[in-house]
Design an enzyme around this catalytic site. Sequence first.
Site, PDB file in Angstrom:
ATOM      1  CB  SER A 130      -0.926   0.001   1.225  1.00 31.12           C
ATOM      2  OG  SER A 130      -0.156  -0.007   2.418  1.00 31.12           O
TER       3      SER A 130
ATOM      4  CD  GLU B 166       7.598  -3.913   7.600  1.00 27.61           C
ATOM      5  OE1 GLU B 166       6.526  -4.374   8.080  1.00 27.61           O
ATOM      6  OE2 GLU B 166       7.813  -3.864   6.386  1.00 27.61           O
TER       7      GLU B 166
ATOM      8  CB  CYS C 123     -11.248  -5.222  -2.067  1.00 28.89           C
ATOM      9  SG  CYS C 123     -12.225  -6.516  -2.843  1.00 28.89           S
TER      10      CYS C 123
HETATM   11 ZN    ZN Z   1     -11.207  -7.236  -4.825  1.00 25.14          ZN
END
Ligand code: ZN
Length: 196
Positions: free
Chosen positions: A24, A93, A181
């Site tokens: 991300s 981290e 997701c």
């Molecule tokens: Zn997805």
Amino acid sequence: MFLEPGFGNQRSGWIEVICGSMFSGKTEELIRRLKRARIANQKVEVFKPSKDVRYDDKKVVSHDENAMLSRPIVLSKEIMSIHEETQVIGIDEAQFFDSDLPKFCVALAEQGKRVIIAGLDMDFRGEPFGPMPNLLAVAEYITKVHAICSHCGNLATHSYRLSEEKQTIVLGEKDKYEPRCRTCFSMGTILDFRHK
Ligand code: ZN
């Protein structure tokens, strides 16, 4: 984009947390903030857990090899060993650290330091990871960054583990994890073509 509130005449520091799934851009965002502080001639120190040796022993290295020198430490209390003149402390981290990390981050903020923490908010099961929930609770500023879901292209919040290992900490990259997701994460192995 996160903009620094400014050190100005502030007597106390603050805590920033950058969280999200794998891939991300958490570490990239941490490095961006630390570099800006350095350009402003602020004294910066960076730490990472010594168990994260995926790329390099001494560097915070993001996936794009945009590296920054860091000190590997075992226990969170070691962040208290910073030089007195240090103004900004980076921690990468953070999910791998012990549960005392929030306490020491608060102590540094109370000494007037700016503490910037990057870490995975959830483990491969989708559960809050290590000290991250408590860090989010004590932080002044929180930034949640997202990856892109490998299956549907929506924003990804979860780190899906492709291997069958069951322990919470399994170091790996694209060989072992993919961003998903919520919907694709909950579908689990139905979408897991690589292991069929
Ligand atoms: Zn997805």
